[in-house]
Structures are given as structure tokens and as C-alpha cells.
Scaffold this motif. Structure first.
Motif, PDB file in Angstrom:
ATOM      1  N   UNK A  49     -17.347  19.909  11.424  1.00  0.00           N
ATOM      2  CA  UNK A  49     -18.239  19.085  12.244  1.00  0.00           C
ATOM      3  C   UNK A  49     -19.220  18.388  11.315  1.00  0.00           C
ATOM      4  N   UNK A  50     -19.374  17.078  11.514  1.00  0.00           N
ATOM      5  CA  UNK A  50     -20.247  16.287  10.647  1.00  0.00           C
ATOM      6  C   UNK A  50     -21.123  15.389  11.518  1.00  0.00           C
ATOM      7  N   UNK A  51     -22.408  15.284  11.153  1.00  0.00           N
ATOM      8  CA  UNK A  51     -23.352  14.496  11.955  1.00  0.00           C
ATOM      9  C   UNK A  51     -23.935  13.363  11.109  1.00  0.00           C
ATOM     10  N   UNK A  52     -24.388  12.318  11.813  1.00  0.00           N
ATOM     11  CA  UNK A  52     -25.131  11.265  11.115  1.00  0.00           C
ATOM     12  C   UNK A  52     -26.609  11.628  11.171  1.00  0.00           C
ATOM     13  N   UNK A  53     -27.254  11.700  10.006  1.00  0.00           N
ATOM     14  CA  UNK A  53     -28.664  12.112   9.936  1.00  0.00           C
ATOM     15  C   UNK A  53     -29.597  10.933   9.747  1.00  0.00           C
ATOM     16  N   UNK A  54     -29.120   9.880   9.109  1.00  0.00           N
ATOM     17  CA  UNK A  54     -29.887   8.631   8.990  1.00  0.00           C
ATOM     18  C   UNK A  54     -28.875   7.546   8.660  1.00  0.00           C
ATOM     19  N   UNK A  55     -29.356   6.305   8.466  1.00  0.00           N
ATOM     20  CA  UNK A  55     -28.428   5.178   8.314  1.00  0.00           C
ATOM     21  C   UNK A  55     -27.398   5.430   7.219  1.00  0.00           C
ATOM     22  N   UNK A  56     -27.819   6.050   6.119  1.00  0.00           N
ATOM     23  CA  UNK A  56     -26.941   6.190   4.959  1.00  0.00           C
ATOM     24  C   UNK A  56     -26.513   7.618   4.670  1.00  0.00           C
TER      25      UNK A  56
END
Ligand SMILES: CC(C)(COP(=O)(O)OP(=O)(O)OC[C@H]1O[C@@H](n2cnc3c(N)ncnc32)[C@H](O)[C@@H]1OP(=O)(O)O)[C@@H](O)C(=O)NCCC(=O)NCCS
Length: 149
Positions: A49-56
Motif C-alpha cells: 500500500x502506497x500513499x501520496x504525501x505531498x505533490x512530489x
């Protein structure tokens, strides 16, 4: 070997997710907003499972290989797939783990390097002590993979 995105009913993989993160309420914090991938080689071998934490920045929140299939290259294959999948979507992927000689060498072998630690993370965020074999986990260790652009 096939890797599939899992869009629905992510909780059906709970048993495997709990191998990597043993408190279900912590898994609930990222499961729905996260992207999930399952690696099959015949039957299910690994989940991530992988999440987006900020734009980059993306973060691997959970990765686990079915116990009897560990050490056969499935976890690394799944990480390599993910590094390729996200290469045009961010500059960095990070992962947090306990201070464990089972997991840190695994991430290092996948190209991640030590970044920083969050002191007392496992004490402050889990409702019971977390152990890796007989060692209590206290701090969260962050490792990062930087894309060369
Ligand atoms: C950590 C985990 C996901 C690794 O998956 P895996 O399928 O067993 O790993 P692989 O077989 O792909 O190993 C890949 C590389 O990591 C290395 N590695 C894996 N486990 C290791 C260990 N315990 N000690 C040292 N190196 C290790 C392998 O030697 C291999 O390196 P190489 O390619 O240079 O030979 C798996 O052991 C697991 O599910 N553990 C329980 C859940 C967990 O702790 N998840 C991580 C939470 S932060």
C-alpha cells in the motif's frame, strides 16, 4: 508473475497487511486513501500500500510477503514495479519502518537510503508495545528512494 492494482474490498487482504503493521486501527488510517498492489505468482505472494504525501512524495505504508514465500524475491519485485510505476509521478518515495535488521536491509537492497527518524513513534502511536522478535520497536526509521532526473 503478475501485479494487479486493487481498487475495491482492500480489507480482504487484512491478514497479510497485519504482518507488516499489527494494529488494524493504524492500517485504517491509510488503507482507503492508499494505492494497493498485489503480486501473484499462481496464488497471492505479496501486497503493498502506497500513499501520496505531498505533490512530489509518495510513501510505502505497508508491504508484506506471505510468510512461507519470504526470501524468494517477491517483495523486491513488487518494490521494483512500484518504483517504475511512480517514476513520473513524484521525485521521492519514502518508507518508515521500525529499527529492525529484518526490514532495513530489505529496503536498502531495493535502493532506499536512511533519511531520518521519528523518536518514540511506536510508543506514541500504538496502543501496545510492538516487538520485532525480542526487540521492542521505539523510533520510526525513514528511508528514501530518490529518482535521478
Ligand atoms: C520485508 C518483506 C516484505 C520482504 O519481502 P520478501 O519477499 O521476503 O523479500 P525478497 O525475497 O524480495 O528480498 C529482497 C532482498 O532483501 C533482502 N532481505 C530480505 N529480507 C531480509 C532480511 N531479513 N535480512 C537481510 N536481507 C533481507 C534479500 O536478501 C534480498 O536481497 P538481494 O536481492 O540483494 O538478494 C517480508 O520479509 C515480509 O513480509 N516481512 C513481514 C512484514 C514486514 O515486516 N513488512 C515490512 C514492514 S516495514
Amino acid at each position: 508473475m503478475q501485479i494487479h492494482p486493487i481498487l475495491n474490498h482492500k480489507k480482504r487482504f487484512l491478514d497479510l497487511l497485519l504482518l507488516a503493521d499489527e494494529q488494524e486501527s493504524m492500517i485504517d488510517k491509510y488503507l482507503e486513501r492508499g494505492d494497493m498492489f498485489a503480486l501473484y505468482d499462481g496464488d497471492l505472494k505479496s501486497i503493498c500500500v502506497i500513499t501520496q504525501e505531498s505533490a512530489d512524495l509518495y510513501e510505502i505504508k505497508n508491504i508484506a510477503t506471505v510468510e512461507k514465500y519470504q526470501g524468494k524475491g517477491y517483495g523486491k519485485s513488487l518494490i521494483q514495479y512500484i518504483l517504475e510505476y511512480y517514476k513520473n509521478k513524484c521525485t521521492t518515495i519514502q518508507v518508515g519502518t521500525g529499527e529492525s535488521d529484518l526490514t532495513i536491509p530489505f529496503y536498502e537492497s531495493c535502493g532506499f537510503r536512511y533519511s531520518h527518524r521519528i523518536a518514540n513513534f511506536f510508543i506514541d502511536n500504538y496502543d501496545h508495545p510492538i516487538f520485532d522478535r525480542d526487540k521492542q520497536l521505539i523510533d520510526m526509521i525513514y528511508l528514501k528512494y530518490y529518482y535521478k532526473k
